[in-house]
Design a protein around this motif. Structure first.
Motif, PDB file in Angstrom:
ATOM      1  N   CYS A  14     -44.968   2.989 -46.148  1.00  9.25           N
ATOM      2  CA  CYS A  14     -45.153   2.634 -47.551  1.00  9.25           C
ATOM      3  C   CYS A  14     -46.336   1.666 -47.624  1.00  9.25           C
ATOM      4  CB  CYS A  14     -43.882   2.050 -48.170  1.00  9.25           C
ATOM      5  SG  CYS A  14     -43.533   0.337 -47.791  1.00  9.25           S
ATOM      6  N   ALA A  15     -46.741   1.324 -48.816  1.00  7.16           N
ATOM      7  CA  ALA A  15     -47.913   0.467 -48.991  1.00  7.16           C
ATOM      8  C   ALA A  15     -47.660  -0.975 -48.567  1.00  7.16           C
ATOM      9  CB  ALA A  15     -48.360   0.508 -50.449  1.00  7.16           C
ATOM     10  N   HIS A  16     -46.419  -1.314 -48.264  1.00  5.61           N
ATOM     11  CA  HIS A  16     -46.051  -2.680 -47.882  1.00  5.61           C
ATOM     12  C   HIS A  16     -45.538  -2.685 -46.447  1.00  5.61           C
ATOM     13  CE1 HIS A  16     -45.097  -1.942 -52.197  1.00  5.61           C
ATOM     14  NE2 HIS A  16     -46.039  -2.859 -52.297  1.00  5.61           N
ATOM     15  N   ASN A 103     -46.687   2.357 -55.769  1.00  3.59           N
ATOM     16  CA  ASN A 103     -47.783   2.405 -54.813  1.00  3.59           C
ATOM     17  C   ASN A 103     -47.690   3.678 -53.994  1.00  3.59           C
ATOM     18  OD1 ASN A 103     -49.122  -0.277 -55.064  1.00  3.59           O
ATOM     19  ND2 ASN A 103     -47.030  -0.948 -54.720  1.00  3.59           N
ATOM     20  N   MET A 106     -48.745   5.817 -47.241  1.00  2.00           N
ATOM     21  CA  MET A 106     -49.923   6.091 -46.435  1.00  2.00           C
ATOM     22  C   MET A 106     -49.542   7.022 -45.294  1.00  2.00           C
ATOM     23  SD  MET A 106     -51.681   2.410 -46.324  1.00  2.00           S
ATOM     24  CE  MET A 106     -50.809   1.215 -47.313  1.00  2.00           C
TER      25      MET A 106
END
Length: 117
Positions: A14-16, A103, A106
């Motif tokens: 994930c984006a985090h 978001n 990736m």
């Protein structure tokens, strides 16, 4: 839009960081890209370990992923195959659900041979 077929062996986050995106059980197991089943629109994606600072911002961390780019011409068992645009485009191929604003996940590693549209 064309892109690479996404499969169950793809490495996604994930984006985090360090959130890891997993597909617990593939819906279909017959069509493979290498040794991995091709992901379809019926597959569910779960996020484990999202690093979104929920305590400070008051929003929940990422819990799942909704894929936005499905194939219009490649179907697996009657379901559209999922695509990862290659090269990446401005519009995200998917969004992580649970954080405001959503978001994109990736894709760190995927197969590079089979494309779809």
């Amino acid at each position: 839009m064309s892109g690479l077929l996404l499969h169950h062996g793809a490495l996604m986050t994930c984006a985090h960081p360090p959130g890891l995106v997993t597909i617990p059980a593939p819906v279909q197991r017959r069509v493979l890209v290498g040794p991995h089943p091709v992901a379809t629109s019926a597959d569910t994606f779960h996020v484990a370990g999202c690093g979104f600072p929920a305590a400070t911002l008051g929003a929940p961390p990422c819990t799942s992923v909704t894929w936005l780019h499905t194939s219009t011409r490649v179907f697996v068992g009657g379901l559209p195959a999922l695509l990862q645009p290659f090269p990446p485009v401005g519009v995200a191929p998917a969004i992580c659900v649970g954080t405001p604003p959503p978001n994109p996940p990736m894709v760190q590693a995927t197969q590079l041979r089979v494309r779809g549209t």
